[in-house]
Design a protein around this motif. Sequence first.
Motif, PDB file in Angstrom:
ATOM      1  N   GLN A 152       9.795 123.467  98.055  1.00 36.52           N
ATOM      2  CA  GLN A 152      10.568 122.953  96.944  1.00 36.52           C
ATOM      3  C   GLN A 152      10.632 121.428  96.995  1.00 36.52           C
ATOM      4  OE1 GLN A 152      11.892 124.964  99.303  1.00 36.52           O
ATOM      5  NE2 GLN A 152      11.984 126.974  98.338  1.00 36.52           N
ATOM      6  N   THR A 153      10.577 120.823  95.832  1.00 36.69           N
ATOM      7  CA  THR A 153      10.725 119.373  95.740  1.00 36.69           C
ATOM      8  C   THR A 153      11.629 119.043  94.566  1.00 36.69           C
ATOM      9  OG1 THR A 153       8.735 119.196  94.376  1.00 36.69           O
ATOM     10  CG2 THR A 153       8.468 118.821  96.739  1.00 36.69           C
ATOM     11  N   ILE A 154      12.267 117.906  94.657  1.00 32.33           N
ATOM     12  CA  ILE A 154      13.143 117.441  93.588  1.00 32.33           C
ATOM     13  C   ILE A 154      12.727 116.025  93.217  1.00 32.33           C
ATOM     14  CG2 ILE A 154      14.892 116.807  95.327  1.00 32.33           C
ATOM     15  CD1 ILE A 154      17.011 117.294  93.123  1.00 32.33           C
ATOM     16  N   HIS A 155      12.602 115.790  91.936  1.00 36.75           N
ATOM     17  CA  HIS A 155      12.178 114.488  91.437  1.00 36.75           C
ATOM     18  C   HIS A 155      13.266 113.926  90.539  1.00 36.75           C
ATOM     19  CE1 HIS A 155       8.109 115.285  92.857  1.00 36.75           C
ATOM     20  NE2 HIS A 155       8.250 116.494  92.347  1.00 36.75           N
ATOM     21  N   GLN A 156      13.547 112.675  90.721  1.00 35.23           N
ATOM     22  CA  GLN A 156      14.594 112.015  89.949  1.00 35.23           C
ATOM     23  C   GLN A 156      14.051 110.662  89.503  1.00 35.23           C
ATOM     24  OE1 GLN A 156      18.293 111.682  92.162  1.00 35.23           O
ATOM     25  NE2 GLN A 156      19.124 110.280  90.643  1.00 35.23           N
ATOM     26  N   TRP A 157      14.259 110.337  88.242  1.00 35.68           N
ATOM     27  CA  TRP A 157      13.787 109.025  87.751  1.00 35.68           C
ATOM     28  C   TRP A 157      14.627 108.541  86.594  1.00 35.68           C
ATOM     29  CZ3 TRP A 157      11.400 113.646  86.774  1.00 35.68           C
ATOM     30  CH2 TRP A 157      11.164 113.986  85.431  1.00 35.68           C
ATOM     31  N   PRO A 158      14.628 107.199  86.373  1.00 34.40           N
ATOM     32  CA  PRO A 158      13.898 106.200  87.155  1.00 34.40           C
ATOM     33  C   PRO A 158      14.608 105.895  88.475  1.00 34.40           C
ATOM     34  CG  PRO A 158      15.193 105.111  85.467  1.00 34.40           C
ATOM     35  CD  PRO A 158      15.390 106.598  85.262  1.00 34.40           C
ATOM     36  N   LEU A 171      22.879 110.492  91.977  1.00 33.40           N
ATOM     37  CA  LEU A 171      22.072 111.409  92.767  1.00 33.40           C
ATOM     38  C   LEU A 171      22.060 112.784  92.136  1.00 33.40           C
ATOM     39  CD1 LEU A 171      23.468 110.212  96.153  1.00 33.40           C
ATOM     40  CD2 LEU A 171      21.022 110.310  95.683  1.00 33.40           C
ATOM     41  N   CYS A 172      20.865 113.336  92.029  1.00 29.95           N
ATOM     42  CA  CYS A 172      20.698 114.713  91.591  1.00 29.95           C
ATOM     43  C   CYS A 172      20.457 115.564  92.829  1.00 29.95           C
ATOM     44  CB  CYS A 172      19.514 114.796  90.638  1.00 29.95           C
ATOM     45  SG  CYS A 172      19.168 116.441  89.996  1.00 29.95           S
ATOM     46  N   ALA A 173      20.942 116.774  92.826  1.00 31.08           N
ATOM     47  CA  ALA A 173      20.732 117.677  93.956  1.00 31.08           C
ATOM     48  C   ALA A 173      20.527 119.101  93.442  1.00 31.08           C
ATOM     49  CB  ALA A 173      21.912 117.616  94.923  1.00 31.08           C
ATOM     50  N   TRP A 174      19.893 119.917  94.269  1.00 29.62           N
ATOM     51  CA  TRP A 174      19.740 121.333  93.933  1.00 29.62           C
ATOM     52  C   TRP A 174      20.096 122.181  95.137  1.00 29.62           C
ATOM     53  CZ3 TRP A 174      16.649 125.147  96.074  1.00 29.62           C
ATOM     54  CH2 TRP A 174      15.703 124.716  97.011  1.00 29.62           C
ATOM     55  N   SER A 175      20.529 123.398  94.855  1.00 32.62           N
ATOM     56  CA  SER A 175      20.718 124.377  95.915  1.00 32.62           C
ATOM     57  C   SER A 175      20.240 125.722  95.387  1.00 32.62           C
ATOM     58  CB  SER A 175      22.172 124.448  96.365  1.00 32.62           C
ATOM     59  OG  SER A 175      22.974 125.074  95.382  1.00 32.62           O
ATOM     60  N   ALA A 176      19.996 126.633  96.332  1.00 32.45           N
ATOM     61  CA  ALA A 176      19.503 127.949  95.934  1.00 32.45           C
ATOM     62  C   ALA A 176      20.586 128.776  95.276  1.00 32.45           C
ATOM     63  CB  ALA A 176      18.936 128.677  97.149  1.00 32.45           C
ATOM     64  N   GLY A 177      21.815 128.303  95.373  1.00 27.68           N
ATOM     65  CA  GLY A 177      22.899 128.984  94.705  1.00 27.68           C
ATOM     66  C   GLY A 177      23.428 130.137  95.524  1.00 27.68           C
ATOM     67  N   PHE A 204      19.923 119.928  98.449  1.00 24.91           N
ATOM     68  CA  PHE A 204      18.911 118.926  98.768  1.00 24.91           C
ATOM     69  C   PHE A 204      18.891 117.889  97.649  1.00 24.91           C
ATOM     70  CE2 PHE A 204      17.306 121.237 102.319  1.00 24.91           C
ATOM     71  CZ  PHE A 204      17.579 122.564 102.021  1.00 24.91           C
ATOM     72  N   PHE A 205      18.779 116.625  98.058  1.00 26.47           N
ATOM     73  CA  PHE A 205      18.962 115.530  97.126  1.00 26.47           C
ATOM     74  C   PHE A 205      17.662 114.872  96.705  1.00 26.47           C
ATOM     75  CE2 PHE A 205      23.511 114.767  96.837  1.00 26.47           C
ATOM     76  CZ  PHE A 205      23.990 115.564  97.854  1.00 26.47           C
ATOM     77  N   GLY A 206      17.688 114.322  95.483  1.00 27.03           N
ATOM     78  CA  GLY A 206      16.644 113.429  95.041  1.00 27.03           C
ATOM     79  C   GLY A 206      16.834 112.063  95.660  1.00 27.03           C
TER      80      GLY A 206
END
Lengths: 109, 113
Positions: free
Chosen positions: B2-8, B90-96, B103-105
């Motif tokens: 898994q990867t997380i992308h945040q921009w700009p 900061l954006c982050a994701w979790s499996a819930g 995990f953070f961008g």
Amino acid sequence: GQQLNQSPQSMFIQEGEDVSMNCTSSSIFNTWLWYKQDPGEGPVLLIALYKAGELTSNGRLTAQFGITRKDSFLNISASIPSDVGIYFCAGTYNNDMRFGAGTRLTVKP
Amino acid sequence: SQTIHQWPATLVQPVGSPLSLECTVEGTSNPNLYWYRQAAGRGLQLLFYSVGIGQISSEVPQNLSASRPQDRQFILSSKKLLLSDSGFYLCAWSAGGFGTEAFFGQGTRLTVV
């Protein structure tokens, strides 16, 4: 919402010393997490704790999930210069995740 | 994986201008998604979280809004920025589900001038 109290706010230590920081809450959490953040970067997960009483190590790092589910500590042994950064605790409850205010660690060579 | 992308990565915007920050996750489905703000030298303040498409929970009433138009896309917006909106986002994701790690961008440094 649930609040986390993290202490100390900052620490200045000599290379080679051990470090201890902790987080407490008035509410219980299902998971305790410890992150490290370098300047200008997103936090990186160091250790995840899933069960009350659990003690987990990751190299020189050791963390424990308090038996009451309301606290956690992180220890760093034999600190090195690259340990410098901000350490955050986080607690999760269902789909919610809360962070402590962070502990800023400075390591003097 | 898994990867997380945040921009700009960085953004300088005048007061009163609109904002759109985007975050996407790859390698997982139906993640929980989060937006946090971090003032200089401070902790992380939860702004919004989402457990599914179109489902947004707001933590702090403010000048910002969030949307989740697709399963792995999370957008932070504002119609008119204020000086106080400056910070590190900061954006982050979790499996819930029951207490999973997030995990953070890499973050977006927003400066409102």
